[in-house]
Design an enzyme around this catalytic site. Structure first.
Site, PDB file in Angstrom:
ATOM      1  N   ARG A 138      40.715  46.008  64.122  1.00 32.99           N
ATOM      2  CA  ARG A 138      40.106  46.677  65.275  1.00 32.99           C
ATOM      3  C   ARG A 138      41.099  47.026  66.385  1.00 32.99           C
ATOM      4  NH1 ARG A 138      35.351  43.443  67.470  1.00 32.99           N
ATOM      5  NH2 ARG A 138      35.822  41.747  66.033  1.00 32.99           N
ATOM      6  N   ASN A 191      80.381  49.356 106.126  1.00 38.78           N
ATOM      7  CA  ASN A 191      79.351  50.371 106.276  1.00 38.78           C
ATOM      8  C   ASN A 191      79.646  51.501 105.287  1.00 38.78           C
ATOM      9  OD1 ASN A 191      77.055  51.437 108.259  1.00 38.78           O
ATOM     10  ND2 ASN A 191      78.366  53.139 107.641  1.00 38.78           N
TER      11      ASN A 191
END
Ligand code: UD1
Ligand code: MG
Length: 456
Positions: free
Chosen positions: A15, A377
């Site tokens: 199933r 940065n």
């Protein structure tokens, strides 16, 4: 006296309408069978035997836990299946028989089943059901049918009176090895389905003066098996809801307990706040005071205390330190190690990047195979060009460096401590520390230049 488990997993699972063996379909990211095996392992079982048939090779290849495999080439019934898995079982053992497609039975329920077993007693997991259709019915003695358990009748063999019985067989049995070994041999297949029914064990045990103790699960879903994708999805929700409840009871705020999925394990500190649609895979840990915005996914991620993961971020096989600020729309790929107070902004992709305290990669960047020290940065749009078409190379950026926007850092390359890289530079050689390095052409203004005009 050892504890042994036999897990039946030979069935096809028609199933499911799938080429994948049923027990390999996943619940919370783990094969159904894996759930049962892991629960068994948590009981300190001496040996776990899994009886396989359909898709046996695939099942063996997929499962990594230490189990013994037994083959059932033809599915002739549940008793026949157990017979294939008897190798190593001794008279003195306590044996638990269960199914590979019933994933959510609690270890504590199995433990109750084991604790009840003695020379003169076996255990049977049963449940009173509103609609027991499909289940074997528990037959009890006494005039009103509420006495001791004396047998199980399968749905297809039951009389109308037996069909009215509401107590169903959940399929799990615990029994002394001695009884299992001797009684299984006596089971035949003269019944409606022509199968060797494991359930016949009950009547045979009773005939040998073995008392059958009916044990009930704390929750009905513990005994739910998976036969279809609908049942699989239903159990997935049950499991996810259980995990969400446990998180909240452990002090985690969930904005919506119906919108979190944990496919693995998630451990956490205090005062964690998780917004909707979070998905956790593998082994994840989130520290104290972490907030997680909507639609974030985590896979083997460790998030340090006080870090904010903002909406739509994806973190994979990586560690984020404390007080970090990640996202929205950050993608942290495998191998990243971010120290504390690191900021990764929107549309930034990082891969195998080790980033030091206080460094920022705020916008639209790719940092891959990079070692970025502290307080760096990295300007918007900066790319580490880590791949030459054949090999990967490393970019190393010293502490305090400032990388101007839209720089291309062609690896292997090193940027010195405190170096500044002018915006738009393509850096192919080492840039010295504390100096400004620029590679772009000088800006010039062309006097007398005019914009073209449209021809009439
Ligand atoms: C079985 C029980 C029934 C119980 C129900 C609970 C029997 C005869 N009946 O019925 O009383 O209420 O479970 O769900 O035991 N399997 C094998 N090899 C086989 C047959 C089955 O490995 O030859 C495995 C299947 O893969 C499955 C499990 O055993 O995982 C149960 O088999 P299934 O046929 O679904 O049992 P039911 O007929 O539902
Ligand atoms: Mg059947």
């Amino acid at each position: 006296m050892a504890i042994r488990l036999i897990i039946l997993a030979a069935g096809k699972g028609t199933r499911m309408k799938s080429t994948l063996p049923k027990v390999l379909h996943r619940l919370a990211g783990k094969p159904l069978l894996g759930h049962v095996i892991d629960t068994g392992l948590s009981l300190n079982a001496e040996g776990i035997t899994v009886v396989i048939g359909h898709g046996a090779d695939q099942v063996k290849q997929t499962m990594t836990q230490p189990v013994q495999w037994a083959m059932q080439t033809e599915q002739l019934g549940t008793a026949h299946a157990v017979m294939q898995g008897l190798e190593g079982i001794e008279d003195d053992d306590t044996v638990l028989l269960t199914y590979g497609d019933v994933p959510l039975t609690r270890a504590s329920t199995y433990q109750k089943m084991l604790d009840t077993v003695s020379e003169s007693q076996m255990g049977l997991l049963t449940l009173h059901m509103e609609d027991p259709t499909g289940y074997g019915r528990i037959i009890r003695d006494g005039a009103d049918g509420t006495g001791a358990v004396v047998g199980i009748v399968e749905q297809k063999d039951a009389t109308p009176e037996q069909l009215a019985i509401k107590e169903g067989n959940c399929g799990v049995i615990s029994i002394k090895g001695k009884w299992l070994l001797s009684l299984l041999k006596q089971i035949g297949n003269d019944n409606a389905q022509g199968e060797y029914y494991l359930t016949d064990l009950i009547g045979l045990a009773v005939a040998n003066n073995v008392n059958v103790e009916a044990i009930h699960p704390e929750d009905a879903w513990e005994t739910d098996g998976v036969n279809s994708r609908v049942q699989l999805a239903t159990l997935e929700r049950v499991h996810q809801n259980n995990q969400a409840m446990a998180l909240m009871e452990g002090g985690v705020t969930l904005r919506d307990p119906a919108r979190i999925d944990i496919r693995g394990t998630l451990t956490h500190g205090t005062d964690v706040d998780i917004d909707v649609n979070a998905v956790f895979e593998g082994k994840c840990h989130i520290g104290n005071n972490v907030t997680i915005g909507p639609n974030c996914t985590f896979s083997n991620a460790i998030i340090g205390d006080g870090t904010h993961i903002k909406a739509n971020s994806v973190i994979e096989d990586s560690t984020i330190g404390q007080q970090g600020d990640i996202g929205p729309f950050a993608r942290i790929r495998p191998g990243c190690e971010l120290a504390d107070s690191v900021k990764i902004g929107n549309f930034v992709e990082a891969k195998k990047a080790v980033i030091g305290n206080g460094s920022k990669v705020n916008h639209l960047s790719y940092v891959g195979d990079a070692e970025i020290a502290e307080n760096v940065n990295v300007g918007a749009g900066t790319i580490t060009c880590n791949y030459d078409g054949a090999n990967k190379h490393k970019t190393v950026i010293g502490s305090g460096a400032f990388i101007g926007s839209n720089a291309a850092l062609v690896a292997p390359v090193t940027i010195g401590e405190g170096a500044t890289i002018g915006a738009g530079s393509t850096i192919t050689k080492q840039a010295p520390g504390d100096k400004l390095t620029i590679t772009r052409a000088k800006q010039t203004t062309i006097e007398g230049w005019q914009r073209p005009t449209k021809k009439s």
